[in-house]
Scaffold this motif. Structure first.
Motif, PDB file in Angstrom:
ATOM      1  N   PRO A  52      -3.515  41.768   3.710  1.00  0.00           N
ATOM      2  CA  PRO A  52      -3.705  40.406   3.194  1.00  0.00           C
ATOM      3  C   PRO A  52      -4.415  40.396   1.849  1.00  0.00           C
ATOM      4  CG  PRO A  52      -4.216  40.477   5.532  1.00  0.00           C
ATOM      5  CD  PRO A  52      -4.023  41.899   5.092  1.00  0.00           C
ATOM      6  N   ARG A  53      -5.395  41.274   1.690  1.00  0.00           N
ATOM      7  CA  ARG A  53      -6.127  41.332   0.413  1.00  0.00           C
ATOM      8  C   ARG A  53      -5.189  41.674  -0.746  1.00  0.00           C
ATOM      9  NH1 ARG A  53     -11.625  44.850  -0.897  1.00  0.00           N
ATOM     10  NH2 ARG A  53     -11.692  44.406  -3.137  1.00  0.00           N
ATOM     11  N   GLU A  54      -4.331  42.650  -0.526  1.00  0.00           N
ATOM     12  CA  GLU A  54      -3.399  43.054  -1.577  1.00  0.00           C
ATOM     13  C   GLU A  54      -2.439  41.916  -1.904  1.00  0.00           C
ATOM     14  OE1 GLU A  54       0.336  46.162  -2.043  1.00  0.00           O
ATOM     15  OE2 GLU A  54      -1.387  46.777  -0.805  1.00  0.00           O
ATOM     16  N   ALA A  55      -1.968  41.219  -0.887  1.00  0.00           N
ATOM     17  CA  ALA A  55      -1.050  40.100  -1.118  1.00  0.00           C
ATOM     18  C   ALA A  55      -1.726  38.982  -1.899  1.00  0.00           C
ATOM     19  CB  ALA A  55      -0.528  39.574   0.217  1.00  0.00           C
ATOM     20  N   ALA A  56      -2.998  38.737  -1.590  1.00  0.00           N
ATOM     21  CA  ALA A  56      -3.726  37.618  -2.182  1.00  0.00           C
ATOM     22  C   ALA A  56      -4.231  37.883  -3.590  1.00  0.00           C
ATOM     23  CB  ALA A  56      -4.909  37.246  -1.282  1.00  0.00           C
ATOM     24  N   THR A  57      -4.332  39.134  -3.973  1.00  0.00           N
ATOM     25  CA  THR A  57      -4.850  39.473  -5.293  1.00  0.00           C
ATOM     26  C   THR A  57      -3.924  38.933  -6.386  1.00  0.00           C
ATOM     27  OG1 THR A  57      -5.919  41.480  -4.445  1.00  0.00           O
ATOM     28  CG2 THR A  57      -5.516  41.362  -6.819  1.00  0.00           C
ATOM     29  N   GLY A  58      -4.473  38.098  -7.251  1.00  0.00           N
ATOM     30  CA  GLY A  58      -3.699  37.502  -8.329  1.00  0.00           C
ATOM     31  C   GLY A  58      -2.941  36.246  -7.944  1.00  0.00           C
ATOM     32  N   ALA A  59      -3.058  35.815  -6.680  1.00  0.00           N
ATOM     33  CA  ALA A  59      -2.326  34.627  -6.228  1.00  0.00           C
ATOM     34  C   ALA A  59      -3.055  33.350  -6.617  1.00  0.00           C
ATOM     35  CB  ALA A  59      -2.139  34.675  -4.716  1.00  0.00           C
ATOM     36  N   ASP A  60      -2.300  32.313  -6.925  1.00  0.00           N
ATOM     37  CA  ASP A  60      -2.855  30.981  -7.145  1.00  0.00           C
ATOM     38  C   ASP A  60      -3.071  30.264  -5.810  1.00  0.00           C
ATOM     39  OD1 ASP A  60      -2.522  31.114 -10.080  1.00  0.00           O
ATOM     40  OD2 ASP A  60      -0.382  31.063  -9.601  1.00  0.00           O
ATOM     41  N   PHE A  61      -2.152  30.516  -4.879  1.00  0.00           N
ATOM     42  CA  PHE A  61      -2.219  29.945  -3.538  1.00  0.00           C
ATOM     43  C   PHE A  61      -1.959  31.041  -2.521  1.00  0.00           C
ATOM     44  CE2 PHE A  61      -0.879  26.513  -6.297  1.00  0.00           C
ATOM     45  CZ  PHE A  61      -1.654  25.442  -5.890  1.00  0.00           C
ATOM     46  N   VAL A  62      -2.693  30.988  -1.419  1.00  0.00           N
ATOM     47  CA  VAL A  62      -2.430  31.865  -0.282  1.00  0.00           C
ATOM     48  C   VAL A  62      -2.132  30.973   0.914  1.00  0.00           C
ATOM     49  CG1 VAL A  62      -3.317  33.648   1.255  1.00  0.00           C
ATOM     50  CG2 VAL A  62      -3.940  33.677  -1.173  1.00  0.00           C
ATOM     51  N   MET A  63      -0.963  31.148   1.515  1.00  0.00           N
ATOM     52  CA  MET A  63      -0.547  30.375   2.679  1.00  0.00           C
ATOM     53  C   MET A  63      -0.553  31.300   3.896  1.00  0.00           C
ATOM     54  SD  MET A  63       0.319  28.151   0.278  1.00  0.00           S
ATOM     55  CE  MET A  63       1.105  26.700   0.986  1.00  0.00           C
ATOM     56  N   SER A  64      -0.910  30.775   5.048  1.00  0.00           N
ATOM     57  CA  SER A  64      -0.876  31.589   6.261  1.00  0.00           C
ATOM     58  C   SER A  64      -0.233  30.826   7.401  1.00  0.00           C
ATOM     59  CB  SER A  64      -2.293  32.030   6.666  1.00  0.00           C
ATOM     60  OG  SER A  64      -3.106  30.902   6.968  1.00  0.00           O
ATOM     61  N   CYS A  65       0.437  31.563   8.274  1.00  0.00           N
ATOM     62  CA  CYS A  65       1.015  30.987   9.486  1.00  0.00           C
ATOM     63  C   CYS A  65       1.057  32.119  10.514  1.00  0.00           C
ATOM     64  CB  CYS A  65       2.404  30.424   9.211  1.00  0.00           C
ATOM     65  SG  CYS A  65       3.046  29.395  10.555  1.00  0.00           S
ATOM     66  N   VAL A  66      -0.042  32.258  11.253  1.00  0.00           N
ATOM     67  CA  VAL A  66      -0.185  33.367  12.193  1.00  0.00           C
ATOM     68  C   VAL A  66      -0.294  32.816  13.617  1.00  0.00           C
ATOM     69  CG1 VAL A  66      -1.039  34.991  10.474  1.00  0.00           C
ATOM     70  CG2 VAL A  66      -2.662  33.503  11.633  1.00  0.00           C
ATOM     71  N   GLY A  67      -0.951  33.563  14.532  1.00  0.00           N
ATOM     72  CA  GLY A  67      -0.874  33.186  15.926  1.00  0.00           C
ATOM     73  C   GLY A  67      -1.976  32.306  16.484  1.00  0.00           C
ATOM     74  N   MET A  86      -9.168  37.050  -3.376  1.00  0.00           N
ATOM     75  CA  MET A  86      -8.949  35.754  -4.035  1.00  0.00           C
ATOM     76  C   MET A  86     -10.028  35.460  -5.072  1.00  0.00           C
ATOM     77  SD  MET A  86      -7.661  33.412  -0.811  1.00  0.00           S
ATOM     78  CE  MET A  86      -7.159  32.015  -1.855  1.00  0.00           C
ATOM     79  N   ALA A  87      -9.598  34.976  -6.217  1.00  0.00           N
ATOM     80  CA  ALA A  87     -10.531  34.629  -7.283  1.00  0.00           C
ATOM     81  C   ALA A  87     -11.039  33.207  -7.106  1.00  0.00           C
ATOM     82  CB  ALA A  87      -9.824  34.763  -8.636  1.00  0.00           C
ATOM     83  N   ALA A  88     -12.192  32.926  -7.700  1.00  0.00           N
ATOM     84  CA  ALA A  88     -12.731  31.559  -7.688  1.00  0.00           C
ATOM     85  C   ALA A  88     -11.705  30.598  -8.279  1.00  0.00           C
ATOM     86  CB  ALA A  88     -14.025  31.504  -8.482  1.00  0.00           C
ATOM     87  N   GLY A  89     -11.579  29.429  -7.656  1.00  0.00           N
ATOM     88  CA  GLY A  89     -10.661  28.423  -8.153  1.00  0.00           C
ATOM     89  C   GLY A  89      -9.282  28.454  -7.517  1.00  0.00           C
ATOM     90  N   THR A  90      -9.021  29.475  -6.678  1.00  0.00           N
ATOM     91  CA  THR A  90      -7.731  29.538  -6.002  1.00  0.00           C
ATOM     92  C   THR A  90      -7.793  28.769  -4.682  1.00  0.00           C
ATOM     93  OG1 THR A  90      -8.336  31.690  -5.039  1.00  0.00           O
ATOM     94  CG2 THR A  90      -7.097  31.708  -7.090  1.00  0.00           C
TER      95      THR A  90
END
Length: 290
Positions: A52-67, A86-90
């Protein structure tokens, strides 16, 4: 166009992430089973990440849909969790159905890093996700919701902020409470028609035009009569959701006698081996009773 990470590629998340990529956003997915993430990337042209950290790095939005609550914590918190990348402001948008308590916990953790957190559970099932016609009920800060709304609208039929953090999850509980009673009522009505020797399909064609009509009736009566229960949202997940409803009701003093009863009826369906049947399978319990 935004850089978006999508965490969780189940029957809901897989098509939701696909809609985002098709709309022109740059999507990186994460799934606990990497093979599914690889399949998604090959099918939709996006990227996949190992954590998850790798996916979120550089993202403007992170969406999740887990269990569930624990699954959500595992993709948000910790050394490899999304917040670590995730950076501040995301903005983090959670589409999982979880407790309002874990939502508020993660809202606080995100806020400490100057990351926005919107709870945004969905309704509409697998078909709604595939067709981009979900109902999305949201909680969180107004500014965060305003930023995230255009992203969510890509797969929404309706999207609305109901209040502060946790309000989305509480609204989803109302949704599940209402569905539980409706499905049981529909099951009893169809079962009665069968026992009375009536043509169930003909009966529904008449009554669905009146006050008895509902989405459940219009979309599930034929498959219920045909004993088909492979239409998405499973009994196991409904029991998880109803457990959250009943626990919250115990905390806030709400009386949910019908919901508690239907939860036990779903437990009976699980004992019949129907944990992965869809929620309309309540009628099979009645048929088994004679």
């Amino acid at each position: 166009m935004a850089n978006i990470a999508f965490l969780g590629l189940g029957v809901m998340g897989y098509p939701m992430a696909g809609h985002l990529q098709a709309a022109g956003h740059s999507v990186t997915v994460y799934n606990r089973t990497t093979a599914k993430a690889e399949k998604w990337a090959a099918e939709h042209g996006g990227a996949f990440a190992a954590t998850p950290r790798e996916a979120a790095t550089g993202a403007d939005f992170v969406m999740s849909c887990v269990g569930n609550d624990d699954d959500l914590r595992s993709v948000v918190l910790g050394e490899n969790g999304a917040l670590a990348g995730m950076a501040a402001g995301t903005c983090f948008v959670d589409h999982t159905t979880v407790s309002a308590a874990v939502t508020r916990e993660l809202y606080a953790a995100a806020d400490a890093q100057q990351v926005s957190f919107v709870d945004a559970p969905v309704s509409g099932g697998q078909a709604g996700a595939e067709n981009g016609q979900l109902g999305i009920m949201c909680g969180g800060d107004e500014g965060a919701y305003a930023r995230a709304e255009p992203i969510m609208e890509i797969y929404a039929k309706v999207c609305k902020r109901l209040g502060e953090s946790g309000a989305g999850q509480l609204t989803k509980m109302v949704n599940q409470i209402c569905i539980a009673g409706l499905v049981q009522g529909l099951s009893e009505g169809l079962h009665f028609a069968e026992k009375a020797g009536l043509d169930g399909k003909a009966v529904v064609e008449v009554i669905q035009a009146g006050a008895a009509g509902s989405w459940q009736m219009s979309n599930r009566y034929e498959t219920m009569l045909d004993d088909e229960f492979n239409h998405g949202f499973a009994v196991d997940w409904m029991r998880k959701d109803l457990g959250i409803c009943l626990q919250t009701a115990n905390e806030n003093g709400a009386s949910l006698p019908v919901t508690a009863l239907v939860d036990q009826f779903y437990k009976d369906v699980q004992k019949q081996g129907g944990g992965r049947w869809d929620t309309s399978s309540l009628i099979k319990r009645l048929r088994a009773m004679g």
